[in-house]
Design a protein around this motif. Sequence first.
Motif, PDB file in Angstrom:
ATOM      1  N   MET A   1       0.828  -1.202   0.000  1.00  0.00           N
ATOM      2  CA  MET A   1       0.000   0.000   0.000  1.00  0.00           C
ATOM      3  C   MET A   1       0.860   1.249   0.000  1.00  0.00           C
ATOM      4  SD  MET A   1      -3.491  -0.696   2.051  1.00  0.00           S
ATOM      5  CE  MET A   1      -3.483   0.861   2.725  1.00  0.00           C
ATOM      6  N   LYS A   2       0.308   2.324  -0.528  1.00  0.00           N
ATOM      7  CA  LYS A   2       0.969   3.628  -0.473  1.00  0.00           C
ATOM      8  C   LYS A   2       0.114   4.536   0.408  1.00  0.00           C
ATOM      9  CE  LYS A   2       2.921   3.501  -5.139  1.00  0.00           C
ATOM     10  NZ  LYS A   2       2.876   4.144  -6.460  1.00  0.00           N
ATOM     11  N   ILE A   3       0.755   5.139   1.395  1.00  0.00           N
ATOM     12  CA  ILE A   3       0.015   6.008   2.313  1.00  0.00           C
ATOM     13  C   ILE A   3       0.594   7.411   2.252  1.00  0.00           C
ATOM     14  CG2 ILE A   3      -0.669   6.365   4.724  1.00  0.00           C
ATOM     15  CD1 ILE A   3      -0.262   3.263   5.028  1.00  0.00           C
ATOM     16  N   ALA A   4      -0.268   8.383   1.951  1.00  0.00           N
ATOM     17  CA  ALA A   4       0.160   9.780   1.840  1.00  0.00           C
ATOM     18  C   ALA A   4      -0.354  10.562   3.044  1.00  0.00           C
ATOM     19  CB  ALA A   4      -0.418  10.380   0.557  1.00  0.00           C
ATOM     20  N   ILE A   5       0.548  11.292   3.690  1.00  0.00           N
ATOM     21  CA  ILE A   5       0.131  12.123   4.827  1.00  0.00           C
ATOM     22  C   ILE A   5       0.563  13.564   4.562  1.00  0.00           C
ATOM     23  CG2 ILE A   5       0.314  12.510   7.323  1.00  0.00           C
ATOM     24  CD1 ILE A   5       0.635   9.559   7.736  1.00  0.00           C
ATOM     25  N   ASP A   6      -0.420  14.428   4.387  1.00  0.00           N
ATOM     26  CA  ASP A   6      -0.134  15.845   4.133  1.00  0.00           C
ATOM     27  C   ASP A   6      -0.693  16.705   5.252  1.00  0.00           C
ATOM     28  OD1 ASP A   6       1.173  15.904   1.482  1.00  0.00           O
ATOM     29  OD2 ASP A   6      -0.693  14.962   0.809  1.00  0.00           O
ATOM     30  N   GLY A   7      -0.282  17.969   5.245  1.00  0.00           N
ATOM     31  CA  GLY A   7      -0.819  18.914   6.224  1.00  0.00           C
ATOM     32  C   GLY A   7       0.161  20.044   6.465  1.00  0.00           C
ATOM     33  N   PRO A   8      -0.283  21.057   7.209  1.00  0.00           N
ATOM     34  CA  PRO A   8       0.581  22.219   7.446  1.00  0.00           C
ATOM     35  C   PRO A   8       1.686  21.933   8.465  1.00  0.00           C
ATOM     36  CG  PRO A   8      -1.477  22.446   8.637  1.00  0.00           C
ATOM     37  CD  PRO A   8      -1.604  21.194   7.825  1.00  0.00           C
ATOM     38  N   ALA A   9       2.588  22.886   8.609  1.00  0.00           N
ATOM     39  CA  ALA A   9       3.728  22.745   9.530  1.00  0.00           C
ATOM     40  C   ALA A   9       3.251  22.484  10.955  1.00  0.00           C
ATOM     41  CB  ALA A   9       4.564  24.021   9.494  1.00  0.00           C
ATOM     42  N   GLY A  10       3.840  21.486  11.603  1.00  0.00           N
ATOM     43  CA  GLY A  10       3.566  21.245  13.019  1.00  0.00           C
ATOM     44  C   GLY A  10       2.276  20.491  13.308  1.00  0.00           C
ATOM     45  N   GLY A  25       5.699  -1.878   9.222  1.00  0.00           N
ATOM     46  CA  GLY A  25       6.945  -2.375   8.612  1.00  0.00           C
ATOM     47  C   GLY A  25       7.170  -1.773   7.233  1.00  0.00           C
ATOM     48  N   TYR A  26       6.671  -0.565   7.018  1.00  0.00           N
ATOM     49  CA  TYR A  26       6.807   0.114   5.732  1.00  0.00           C
ATOM     50  C   TYR A  26       7.990   1.077   5.762  1.00  0.00           C
ATOM     51  CZ  TYR A  26       2.077  -1.170   4.046  1.00  0.00           C
ATOM     52  OH  TYR A  26       0.961  -1.826   3.605  1.00  0.00           O
ATOM     53  N   LEU A  27       8.388   1.519   4.578  1.00  0.00           N
ATOM     54  CA  LEU A  27       9.418   2.540   4.440  1.00  0.00           C
ATOM     55  C   LEU A  27       8.800   3.910   4.757  1.00  0.00           C
ATOM     56  CD1 LEU A  27      12.272   3.321   3.280  1.00  0.00           C
ATOM     57  CD2 LEU A  27      11.153   3.508   1.046  1.00  0.00           C
ATOM     58  N   TYR A  28       9.520   4.726   5.524  1.00  0.00           N
ATOM     59  CA  TYR A  28       9.024   6.073   5.822  1.00  0.00           C
ATOM     60  C   TYR A  28       9.880   7.103   5.098  1.00  0.00           C
ATOM     61  CZ  TYR A  28       8.736  10.505   8.268  1.00  0.00           C
ATOM     62  OH  TYR A  28       8.636  11.839   8.535  1.00  0.00           O
ATOM     63  N   ARG A 107      10.673  21.799  -7.482  1.00  0.00           N
ATOM     64  CA  ARG A 107       9.521  20.902  -7.362  1.00  0.00           C
ATOM     65  C   ARG A 107       9.642  19.724  -8.329  1.00  0.00           C
ATOM     66  NH1 ARG A 107       7.290  22.440  -3.092  1.00  0.00           N
ATOM     67  NH2 ARG A 107       6.505  20.335  -3.098  1.00  0.00           N
ATOM     68  N   LYS A 108      10.070  20.040  -9.561  1.00  0.00           N
ATOM     69  CA  LYS A 108      10.199  18.965 -10.556  1.00  0.00           C
ATOM     70  C   LYS A 108      11.204  17.925 -10.080  1.00  0.00           C
ATOM     71  CE  LYS A 108       9.057  20.922 -15.028  1.00  0.00           C
ATOM     72  NZ  LYS A 108       9.643  21.609 -16.181  1.00  0.00           N
ATOM     73  N   ALA A 109      12.376  18.400  -9.622  1.00  0.00           N
ATOM     74  CA  ALA A 109      13.437  17.483  -9.206  1.00  0.00           C
ATOM     75  C   ALA A 109      13.002  16.647  -7.997  1.00  0.00           C
ATOM     76  CB  ALA A 109      14.704  18.266  -8.882  1.00  0.00           C
ATOM     77  N   MET A 110      12.430  17.305  -6.985  1.00  0.00           N
ATOM     78  CA  MET A 110      12.070  16.597  -5.756  1.00  0.00           C
ATOM     79  C   MET A 110      10.905  15.632  -5.982  1.00  0.00           C
ATOM     80  SD  MET A 110      14.108  17.306  -3.355  1.00  0.00           S
ATOM     81  CE  MET A 110      15.279  18.507  -2.763  1.00  0.00           C
ATOM     82  N   VAL A 111       9.885  16.103  -6.711  1.00  0.00           N
ATOM     83  CA  VAL A 111       8.731  15.228  -6.949  1.00  0.00           C
ATOM     84  C   VAL A 111       9.181  13.994  -7.750  1.00  0.00           C
ATOM     85  CG1 VAL A 111       6.468  15.051  -8.097  1.00  0.00           C
ATOM     86  CG2 VAL A 111       6.985  17.047  -6.676  1.00  0.00           C
ATOM     87  N   GLY A 112      10.108  14.199  -8.700  1.00  0.00           N
ATOM     88  CA  GLY A 112      10.653  13.083  -9.482  1.00  0.00           C
ATOM     89  C   GLY A 112      11.354  12.072  -8.578  1.00  0.00           C
ATOM     90  N   LEU A 113      12.197  12.589  -7.686  1.00  0.00           N
ATOM     91  CA  LEU A 113      12.912  11.711  -6.748  1.00  0.00           C
ATOM     92  C   LEU A 113      11.928  10.949  -5.861  1.00  0.00           C
ATOM     93  CD1 LEU A 113      15.819  13.922  -5.254  1.00  0.00           C
ATOM     94  CD2 LEU A 113      16.063  11.766  -6.491  1.00  0.00           C
ATOM     95  N   GLN A 114      10.918  11.681  -5.383  1.00  0.00           N
ATOM     96  CA  GLN A 114       9.957  11.081  -4.445  1.00  0.00           C
ATOM     97  C   GLN A 114       9.089  10.023  -5.126  1.00  0.00           C
ATOM     98  OE1 GLN A 114       8.309  14.792  -3.167  1.00  0.00           O
ATOM     99  NE2 GLN A 114      10.150  15.314  -2.015  1.00  0.00           N
ATOM    100  N   ASN A 120       7.832   1.296  -5.386  1.00  0.00           N
ATOM    101  CA  ASN A 120       7.682  -0.106  -4.981  1.00  0.00           C
ATOM    102  C   ASN A 120       6.586  -0.330  -3.940  1.00  0.00           C
ATOM    103  OD1 ASN A 120       9.674  -0.954  -6.738  1.00  0.00           O
ATOM    104  ND2 ASN A 120      11.299  -0.577  -5.229  1.00  0.00           N
ATOM    105  N   GLY A 121       5.946   0.759  -3.497  1.00  0.00           N
ATOM    106  CA  GLY A 121       4.849   0.620  -2.535  1.00  0.00           C
ATOM    107  C   GLY A 121       5.335   0.334  -1.128  1.00  0.00           C
ATOM    108  N   ASN A 122       4.407  -0.073  -0.259  1.00  0.00           N
ATOM    109  CA  ASN A 122       4.699  -0.259   1.175  1.00  0.00           C
ATOM    110  C   ASN A 122       5.482   0.917   1.738  1.00  0.00           C
ATOM    111  OD1 ASN A 122       3.299  -2.566   0.897  1.00  0.00           O
ATOM    112  ND2 ASN A 122       4.943  -3.954   1.528  1.00  0.00           N
TER     113      ASN A 122
END
Length: 224
Positions: A1-10, A25-28, A107-114, A120-122
């Motif tokens: 599974m892929k889990i996305a967590i967004d939100g403002p600072a703090g 047991g997923y990659l963070y 943004r392009k470079a970082m989003v590409g890396l991310q 691979n998921g998880n």
Amino acid sequence: MKIAIDGPAGAGKSTIARKVAAGLGYLYIDTGAMYRALTYHVLAQGLDPLDEEQVKSALDTLNLRLETASSEGINRVFLGAQEITEQIREPQVSQNVSAVSSHLSVRKAMVGLQKGLAKNGNVVMDGRDIGTAVMPDADLKIYLNASVEERAKRRQKELLARGVNVSLKELIEQISHRDFLDSTRKISPLCKADDAIEIDTTHLTVDQVVELVLTLVSRREKSV
Ligand code: DC
């Protein structure tokens, strides 16, 4: 599974994402740490965070590596052989990271890396645009929020633990300013994905939020 967590600072994203990843047991992946590392690199070279050309030249020489510390699950951050895990949390970096992360080339470079790190998921990834730009296909999208006063209090506690004393008033101003910059920038701004589940963490403990997210994950798993 892929889990996305967004939100403002703090809002508690890193703490929650790290604990959820450990529980499953997923990659963070702490994407804010990636923008902070670039900001540190820009400032260390005396470059101007507002000048896209200068930031781009820093991006070209960025030798960034994230390592997961097995004990606490935090992302340790390196530029080449130099560890900068602590330095990227300094106020000077926090105050310039929104400017650095607003440039299109960044943004392009970082989003590409991310996207590469997520393929691979998880994975549990936290940031501002994970559910909208980096993993629009995530199986579960969480949007964590909390009042600005509560977020400033949490930041103050974190800083105090590291011997840095900043007034609450100053932190409220800094966080509100960063929220404004992050949510009004033109390219992939901070925003809640239409299919994200919003959790207000103002009156919740870390363990309560982690439990809630893990419940949502297992519900999602059963529905797949
Ligand atoms: O989560 P954090 O406070 O460590 O993030 C630092 C900054 O990085 C944040 O103010 C905006 C930027 N950021 C971003 O633009 N996109 C992300 N996915 C993560 C962070």
